[in-house]
Design a protein around this motif. Structure first.
Motif, PDB file in Angstrom:
ATOM      1  N   GLU A 150      42.423  45.122  40.610  1.00 23.27           N
ATOM      2  CA  GLU A 150      42.506  43.878  39.838  1.00 23.27           C
ATOM      3  C   GLU A 150      41.372  43.246  39.977  1.00 23.27           C
ATOM      4  N   PHE A 151      40.625  42.655  39.111  1.00 27.92           N
ATOM      5  CA  PHE A 151      39.597  41.692  39.034  1.00 27.92           C
ATOM      6  C   PHE A 151      39.633  40.326  38.588  1.00 27.92           C
ATOM      7  N   LEU A 152      40.893  39.840  38.528  1.00 33.10           N
ATOM      8  CA  LEU A 152      41.168  38.332  38.220  1.00 33.10           C
ATOM      9  C   LEU A 152      40.670  37.433  39.260  1.00 33.10           C
ATOM     10  N   ARG A 153      40.449  36.241  38.675  1.00 32.80           N
ATOM     11  CA  ARG A 153      39.968  35.166  39.657  1.00 32.80           C
ATOM     12  C   ARG A 153      41.117  34.266  39.700  1.00 32.80           C
ATOM     13  N   GLU A 154      41.235  33.433  40.781  1.00 34.28           N
ATOM     14  CA  GLU A 154      42.373  32.218  40.909  1.00 34.28           C
ATOM     15  C   GLU A 154      41.805  31.341  39.999  1.00 34.28           C
ATOM     16  N   GLY A 155      42.650  30.381  39.449  1.00 34.48           N
ATOM     17  CA  GLY A 155      42.141  29.399  38.480  1.00 34.48           C
ATOM     18  C   GLY A 155      42.027  29.664  37.094  1.00 34.48           C
ATOM     19  N   ILE A 205      35.050  50.815  43.777  1.00 34.72           N
ATOM     20  CA  ILE A 205      34.516  49.922  42.721  1.00 34.72           C
ATOM     21  C   ILE A 205      35.074  48.415  43.237  1.00 34.72           C
ATOM     22  N   LYS A 206      36.427  48.265  43.533  1.00 36.08           N
ATOM     23  CA  LYS A 206      36.738  47.009  43.768  1.00 36.08           C
ATOM     24  C   LYS A 206      36.147  46.532  45.059  1.00 36.08           C
ATOM     25  N   TYR A 207      35.963  46.999  46.173  1.00 39.12           N
ATOM     26  CA  TYR A 207      35.415  46.232  47.386  1.00 39.12           C
ATOM     27  C   TYR A 207      33.916  46.253  46.929  1.00 39.12           C
ATOM     28  N   ALA A 209      32.484  45.698  44.272  1.00 39.26           N
ATOM     29  CA  ALA A 209      32.369  44.574  43.315  1.00 39.26           C
ATOM     30  C   ALA A 209      32.500  43.081  44.117  1.00 39.26           C
ATOM     31  N   ASN A 210      33.449  43.163  44.907  1.00 35.00           N
ATOM     32  CA  ASN A 210      33.482  41.859  45.594  1.00 35.00           C
ATOM     33  C   ASN A 210      32.316  41.472  46.488  1.00 35.00           C
ATOM     34  N   ALA A 211      32.048  42.455  47.208  1.00 30.47           N
ATOM     35  CA  ALA A 211      30.869  42.478  48.245  1.00 30.47           C
ATOM     36  C   ALA A 211      29.717  42.026  47.240  1.00 30.47           C
ATOM     37  N   LEU A 252      25.710  32.159  40.749  1.00 27.13           N
ATOM     38  CA  LEU A 252      24.581  31.703  41.472  1.00 27.13           C
ATOM     39  C   LEU A 252      24.790  30.185  41.836  1.00 27.13           C
ATOM     40  N   ALA A 253      25.714  29.802  41.901  1.00 27.16           N
ATOM     41  CA  ALA A 253      25.938  28.202  42.194  1.00 27.16           C
ATOM     42  C   ALA A 253      25.893  28.114  43.780  1.00 27.16           C
ATOM     43  N   PRO A 254      25.209  27.324  44.233  1.00 28.23           N
ATOM     44  CA  PRO A 254      25.173  27.264  45.845  1.00 28.23           C
ATOM     45  C   PRO A 254      26.227  26.351  46.315  1.00 28.23           C
ATOM     46  N   TYR A 258      31.315  30.943  50.337  1.00 30.21           N
ATOM     47  CA  TYR A 258      32.207  31.438  49.694  1.00 30.21           C
ATOM     48  C   TYR A 258      33.274  31.254  50.597  1.00 30.21           C
ATOM     49  N   GLY A 259      34.794  30.965  50.021  1.00 26.52           N
ATOM     50  CA  GLY A 259      35.746  31.099  50.948  1.00 26.52           C
ATOM     51  C   GLY A 259      37.018  31.964  50.039  1.00 26.52           C
ATOM     52  N   GLY A 260      38.382  31.666  50.169  1.00 30.59           N
ATOM     53  CA  GLY A 260      39.230  31.997  49.480  1.00 30.59           C
ATOM     54  C   GLY A 260      39.980  33.293  49.971  1.00 30.59           C
ATOM     55  N   SER A 261      40.844  34.017  49.522  1.00 27.62           N
ATOM     56  CA  SER A 261      41.795  34.938  49.985  1.00 27.62           C
ATOM     57  C   SER A 261      41.074  36.273  49.795  1.00 27.62           C
ATOM     58  N   CYS A 262      40.005  36.271  49.303  1.00 28.99           N
ATOM     59  CA  CYS A 262      39.350  37.496  48.736  1.00 28.99           C
ATOM     60  C   CYS A 262      38.104  37.952  49.460  1.00 28.99           C
ATOM     61  N   PHE A 263      37.230  37.226  48.903  1.00 31.66           N
ATOM     62  CA  PHE A 263      35.687  37.485  49.531  1.00 31.66           C
ATOM     63  C   PHE A 263      35.714  37.701  50.955  1.00 31.66           C
ATOM     64  N   PHE A 322      39.955  26.137  48.107  1.00 33.06           N
ATOM     65  CA  PHE A 322      38.681  27.049  48.290  1.00 33.06           C
ATOM     66  C   PHE A 322      37.765  26.799  46.996  1.00 33.06           C
ATOM     67  N   LYS A 323      38.340  26.535  45.841  1.00 36.53           N
ATOM     68  CA  LYS A 323      37.576  26.525  44.832  1.00 36.53           C
ATOM     69  C   LYS A 323      38.383  25.540  43.901  1.00 36.53           C
ATOM     70  N   ALA A 324      37.686  24.952  42.697  1.00 36.18           N
ATOM     71  CA  ALA A 324      38.348  24.220  41.706  1.00 36.18           C
ATOM     72  C   ALA A 324      39.715  24.908  41.225  1.00 36.18           C
ATOM     73  N   CYS A 407      28.295  18.926  48.214  1.00 35.93           N
ATOM     74  CA  CYS A 407      28.174  20.461  48.570  1.00 35.93           C
ATOM     75  C   CYS A 407      28.390  21.169  47.459  1.00 35.93           C
ATOM     76  N   ARG A 408      28.544  20.704  46.133  1.00 38.49           N
ATOM     77  CA  ARG A 408      28.779  21.436  44.942  1.00 38.49           C
ATOM     78  C   ARG A 408      27.761  20.778  43.945  1.00 38.49           C
ATOM     79  N   ASN A 409      26.902  20.040  44.180  1.00 42.59           N
ATOM     80  CA  ASN A 409      25.714  19.434  43.481  1.00 42.59           C
ATOM     81  C   ASN A 409      26.598  18.933  41.986  1.00 42.59           C
TER      82      ASN A 409
HETATM   83  C1  UGA Z   1      37.189  36.518  43.468  1.00 41.13           C
HETATM   84  C2  UGA Z   1      36.499  37.834  42.339  1.00 41.13           C
HETATM   85  O1  UGA Z   1      35.690  36.451  41.553  1.00 41.13           O
HETATM   86  C3  UGA Z   1      37.492  38.259  41.431  1.00 41.13           C
HETATM   87  O2  UGA Z   1      36.893  38.998  40.743  1.00 41.13           O
HETATM   88  C4  UGA Z   1      38.215  39.153  42.491  1.00 41.13           C
HETATM   89  O3  UGA Z   1      39.430  39.614  41.575  1.00 41.13           O
HETATM   90  C5  UGA Z   1      39.189  38.315  43.333  1.00 41.13           C
HETATM   91  O4  UGA Z   1      38.029  37.609  44.355  1.00 41.13           O
HETATM   92  C6  UGA Z   1      39.733  39.240  44.529  1.00 41.13           C
HETATM   93  O5  UGA Z   1      39.638  40.208  44.622  1.00 41.13           O
HETATM   94  O6  UGA Z   1      40.718  38.997  44.912  1.00 41.13           O
HETATM   95  P1  UGA Z   1      38.356  34.379  43.785  1.00 41.13           P
HETATM   96  O7  UGA Z   1      38.401  34.482  45.090  1.00 41.13           O
HETATM   97  O8  UGA Z   1      39.704  34.065  43.093  1.00 41.13           O
HETATM   98  O9  UGA Z   1      37.876  35.540  42.932  1.00 41.13           O
HETATM   99  O10 UGA Z   1      37.482  33.147  43.437  1.00 41.13           O
HETATM  100  P2  UGA Z   1      35.713  33.182  42.745  1.00 41.13           P
HETATM  101  O11 UGA Z   1      35.659  32.314  41.707  1.00 41.13           O
HETATM  102  O12 UGA Z   1      35.296  34.570  43.091  1.00 41.13           O
HETATM  103  O13 UGA Z   1      35.181  32.247  44.065  1.00 41.13           O
HETATM  104  C7  UGA Z   1      35.231  32.769  45.429  1.00 41.13           C
HETATM  105  C8  UGA Z   1      34.267  31.838  46.180  1.00 41.13           C
HETATM  106  O14 UGA Z   1      32.816  31.932  46.137  1.00 41.13           O
HETATM  107  C9  UGA Z   1      35.032  30.192  46.050  1.00 41.13           C
HETATM  108  O15 UGA Z   1      34.962  29.796  47.537  1.00 41.13           O
HETATM  109  C10 UGA Z   1      33.844  29.678  45.329  1.00 41.13           C
HETATM  110  O16 UGA Z   1      33.596  28.416  45.460  1.00 41.13           O
HETATM  111  C11 UGA Z   1      32.672  30.511  45.733  1.00 41.13           C
HETATM  112  N1  UGA Z   1      31.613  30.531  44.710  1.00 41.13           N
HETATM  113  C12 UGA Z   1      31.571  31.087  43.419  1.00 41.13           C
HETATM  114  C13 UGA Z   1      30.306  29.794  44.862  1.00 41.13           C
HETATM  115  O17 UGA Z   1      30.085  29.321  45.929  1.00 41.13           O
HETATM  116  N2  UGA Z   1      29.287  30.061  44.262  1.00 41.13           N
HETATM  117  C14 UGA Z   1      29.526  30.703  42.779  1.00 41.13           C
HETATM  118  O18 UGA Z   1      28.589  30.556  42.072  1.00 41.13           O
HETATM  119  C15 UGA Z   1      30.636  31.196  42.648  1.00 41.13           C
END
Ligand code: UGA
Ligand code: NAD
Length: 457
Positions: A150-155, A205-207, A209-211, A252-254, A258-263, A322-324, A407-409
């Protein structure tokens, strides 16, 4: 099709609601019975735009139901999707215990010919391992295992699911692949491309892509650091490189790292598998370290901006998610930065429009100005649109100090400075430029490299 989805988290719930919306008959299962009771009452335990409406609509029309009884759901299904958690294991690898447990329960219950597809993010080879495990528990090989990452993003989970860039299906036999292609027919007939390949490729592909996405963020963060030193502007640089379609403008937004449950967990798992197979991924190894270090450096930067000794200072953190657009705080910048500030004796207050989380010694407020009351520094950590519209006059009056670390300009430093506040943005020259080649310095004053570049986007 009759579908059972195991796991009612971000992925399981979104997939359930969206597949029901696409016309399938879906039973969503979770072992957390409280969660299931809430869902049955139409209460969605996570914040995800559009999800609650879909769940209510499809619950009412009978296409979506919830249970905590895995065998009951699995028995009626043609396709079972495993969408349980795969948290970080002790050595960085993905902890597959939830996947194994779910596979075992499903193994005993499914009817012959069921396709069991793994939607959770798992390391390459897991589908094949689960095939062995299920065969052993079941004592028969009358089922199929596939991979459907799955490639969805939270939010933006619902939109991402309904309008995906691609659907990846990994199947080691024709029938399993064909059944999953059928499941997604309502989307593919609208033109969504399918990558139909083997299970190992789908899992890779999944790993990968995220990496790769995480690498883009890590890279732009490093370039942002250079911009600050040279006096460039990362916004212009980012746009200037991203408009090359080979690079692309997104991700490409500084920011604060990155945070969240995935990256964070997926980059570690990817690096860990690669080490195990003796095909190391040094780019990813470096990225992981840099990203962790970035959050520590931001904490140090905040400490460096305090005008009072830390034990007499106060910092307000704006943004716990971890993000909006999510209430998820897993691996958020606030969770890394607040403890460092606290260890240094700083009083820390926090505000987030949606997320709530306990961080030792951090006082959370329901209002940003209450959090900023008497603060020396306000650090904006999450890109909530609300922060772009802060009442700066009120903020300046409320704060004791004058530093906003953006930190998000989100803020325009010049507008901020009009209120007597100093805005530190990421990847931009820190002081309002007094000279540029458009406005040369007065005779006798030497323009540094900061003065050499126009600051237009
Ligand atoms: C991410 C991937 O974008 C999804 O495609 C993937 O399905 C998911 O991980 C997963 O495998 O679980 P997600 O973690 O929900 O989705 O959120 P992102 O929008 O990717 O953001 C991840 C982190 O990167 C956040 O902390 C966000 O603030 C940061 N980020 C993102 C940046 O600092 N700059 C950016 O330009 C984009
Ligand atoms: P989550 O932690 O939000 O939800 C997992 C759910 O599974 C929990 O509610 C848990 O109670 C349930 N569960 C665990 N074991 C179970 C069992 N044996 N039977 C029934 N239910 C069980 O996880 P998530 O964020 O939805 O992620 C799930 C998977 O999808 C992970 O592998 C993740 O890496 C991957 N993924 C997540 C996202 C995302 O944005 N969150 C995107 C793509 C892929």
């Amino acid at each position: 099709m009759q579908v059972a989805i195991i796991g009612a988290g971000y992925v399981g719930l979104t997939t359930s609601a969206c597949l029901a919306e696409l016309g399938h008959d879906v039973t969503c299962v979770d072992i957390d019975s409280n969660r299931v009771s809430l869902l049955r009452d139409g209460i969605v335990p996570i914040h995800e735009p559009g999800l609650e409406e879909l769940i209510r609509k499809n619950g009412a029309n009978g296409r979506l139901s919830f249970t905590s009884d895995v065998p009951v759901a699995a028995t009626g299904a043609e396709i079972v999707l495993l969408a349980v958690g795969t948290p970080k294991g002790a050595g960085g690898e993905a902890d597959l215990s939830q996947v194994r447990a779910a596979a075992r329960t499903v193994a005993k219950a499914v009817r012959p010919d069921t396709v069991i597809a793994i939607k959770s993010t798992v390391e390459a080879g897991t589908a094949r391992l689960m095939r062995e495990l299920i065969a052993e528990v079941r004592g028969a090989l009358d089922f199929r295992v596939a991979s459907n990452p799955e490639f969805l993003r939270e939010g933006s989970a619902v939109t991402d699911f309904m309008q995906p860039d691609r659907i990846v299906i990994g199947a080691d036999d024709h029938d399993a692949g064909a059944r999953l292609v059928e499941l997604y027919r309502p989307l593919t007939k609208r033109g969504v491309p399918v990558v139909l390949t083997g299970t190992v490729n789908a899992e890779l592909i999944k790993y990968a892509a995220n990496a790769f996405l995480a690498l883009k963020i890590g890279y732009i963060n490093d370039v942002a650091d250079l911009c600050e030193e040279i006096g460039g502007d990362i916004t212009a640089v980012s746009r200037g490189i991203g408009l090359d379609p080979r690079i692309g403008t997104s991700f490409l937004a500084p920011g604060p790292g990155y945070g969240g449950s995935c990256f964070p967990k997926d980059t570690e798992a990817f690096a860990s598998i690669a080490r195990r197979y003796k095909a190391p991924q040094p780019l990813i190894e470096t990225l992981i370290g840099r990203n962790q270090e970035r959050k520590r450096r931001l904490a140090a930067r905040i400490l460096g901006e305090l005008e009072a000794p830390p034990s007499k200072a106060k910092v307000a953190l704006f943004g716990l998610a971890f993000k909006a657009d999510t209430d998820d705080t897993r691996e958020s910048a606030a969770l890394a930065i607040a403890p460092i500030l606290r260890q240094n004796g700083v009083a820390v207050a926090a505000y987030d429009p949606m997320a709530r989380v306990k961080i030792g010694g951090v006082v959370q407020h329901d209002d940003p100005y209450a959090a900023a009351d008497g603060a020396d520094v306000v650090a904006i950590l999450t890109e909530w649109p609300e922060f772009a519209g802060l009442d700066l006059k009120r903020l300046a009056k409320t704060m004791r100090g004058s530093v906003i670390l953006d930190c998000r300009n989100l803020l325009d430093p010049r507008r901020v400075s009009k209120h007597g506040l100093r805005c530190i943005s990421i990847g931009r020259a820190q002081m309002p430029r007094k000279a540029s080649y458009l406005h040369p310095p007065k005779a006798g004053k030497k323009a540094g490299p900061a003065a050499a570049a126009p600051n237009q986007v």
